[in-house]
Design an enzyme around this catalytic site. Sequence first.
Site, mmCIF file in Angstrom:
data_model
loop_
_atom_site.group_PDB
_atom_site.id
_atom_site.type_symbol
_atom_site.label_atom_id
_atom_site.label_comp_id
_atom_site.label_asym_id
_atom_site.label_seq_id
_atom_site.Cartn_x
_atom_site.Cartn_y
_atom_site.Cartn_z
ATOM 1 N N GLU A 181 -8.759 7.631 -4.280
ATOM 2 C CA GLU A 181 -8.955 7.547 -2.837
ATOM 3 C C GLU A 181 -8.263 8.709 -2.126
ATOM 4 O OE1 GLU A 181 -7.568 3.540 -2.504
ATOM 5 O OE2 GLU A 181 -9.480 2.741 -3.238
ATOM 6 N N GLN A 182 -7.098 9.092 -2.636
ATOM 7 C CA GLN A 182 -6.373 10.241 -2.088
ATOM 8 C C GLN A 182 -7.249 11.494 -2.221
ATOM 9 O OE1 GLN A 182 -3.547 12.062 -4.695
ATOM 10 N NE2 GLN A 182 -2.037 12.329 -3.061
ATOM 11 N N HIS A 202 0.835 -1.207 0.000
ATOM 12 C CA HIS A 202 0.000 0.000 0.000
ATOM 13 C C HIS A 202 0.862 1.245 0.000
ATOM 14 C CE1 HIS A 202 -4.232 -1.166 0.315
ATOM 15 N NE2 HIS A 202 -3.682 -2.323 0.622
ATOM 16 N N PRO A 203 0.496 2.207 -0.859
ATOM 17 C CA PRO A 203 1.293 3.431 -0.939
ATOM 18 C C PRO A 203 0.937 4.403 0.181
ATOM 19 C CG PRO A 203 -0.559 3.596 -2.417
ATOM 20 C CD PRO A 203 -0.616 2.209 -1.809
ATOM 21 N N SER A 261 -5.692 4.431 -6.126
ATOM 22 C CA SER A 261 -5.155 5.189 -4.990
ATOM 23 C C SER A 261 -5.269 6.694 -5.204
ATOM 24 C CB SER A 261 -3.694 4.808 -4.735
ATOM 25 O OG SER A 261 -3.621 3.512 -4.181
ATOM 26 N N PHE A 267 1.439 2.905 7.115
ATOM 27 C CA PHE A 267 0.129 3.121 7.717
ATOM 28 C C PHE A 267 -0.938 2.908 6.645
ATOM 29 C CE2 PHE A 267 -3.334 6.066 8.969
ATOM 30 C CZ PHE A 267 -3.571 5.617 10.257
ATOM 31 N N VAL A 268 -1.869 2.002 6.895
ATOM 32 C CA VAL A 268 -2.961 1.727 5.948
ATOM 33 C C VAL A 268 -4.273 2.100 6.617
ATOM 34 C CG1 VAL A 268 -4.150 -0.030 4.579
ATOM 35 C CG2 VAL A 268 -1.670 -0.176 4.897
#
Length: 195
Positions: A114-115, A94-95, A111, A146-147
Site C-alpha cells: 500500500e505504501q 495502523h502503521p 502495508s 493518521f489512517v
Amino acid sequence: MSQSDSEFVSSDGAQDNANTVSSATHQIAISELNKMEQGEFVRIVGPVFEHSPWIAEAAWNRRPFTSASNLHGTLCEVVKKSGEEKQLALIRAHPDLVGRAALAGTLTRESTGEQAAAGLNKLSPEEIQLFQKYNAAYKEKFNFPFVICARLNRKEAILGGFERRMKNSREQEIQTALEETFKIAELRLRDLIND
C-alpha cells in the site's frame, strides 16, 4: 474545506494502485474460507485489519459468507459493535507508512504494498520530513495515528487529508479513521478472495 479533484487519484489511477498490490497475492474462494477452522480462517483473514486478529476471530462464528462483500460487512459490523476502546486499538494498530517501521523496512507485506501504491516509498528527504511533521501534529491532537487508504490516494492527496482532517473533532476523526480502515479492509479482501 472543499476537496478539489486534483487531490484524489482518478478511478483508473486507483485501480492501478489496487492492481499493484493484488498481483502479489494468492486468491481464495469464499467457499474455501467458509470451510476453514477458526485458526486457519484468522490466519488468512486476520491481516485484512492491521494487527487486529480479534475481528476475524469474532466474524468466524457468523459463517457462511456469501461473498467478499458480505464478509467485509460482517467484519465491519464486528468493529462497529466492539466499543470505543477496541476501535481505538484498531486505529492505533495502523502503521505510519512514512514512520519508523517504514524507514526500518518492518511494515507488514500488506502495508508495504500500500505504501508503494501511493508512492510513499519514493519520497525525498524533504517530503519525509513534511510527512513526519504532519504525523506528529496529528498524533498530538488526536492521540492516534493518521489512517488513510493509501491505495486510493497519492502523496499529495494524503498531505491534503492531514490539513482537512486536523479541523475535525476527536469524535469525527475517530469515525473518519474507522471509515478509512474499512476501505483498506475492502481492498485487502478483494485481493484475498476470488468472488
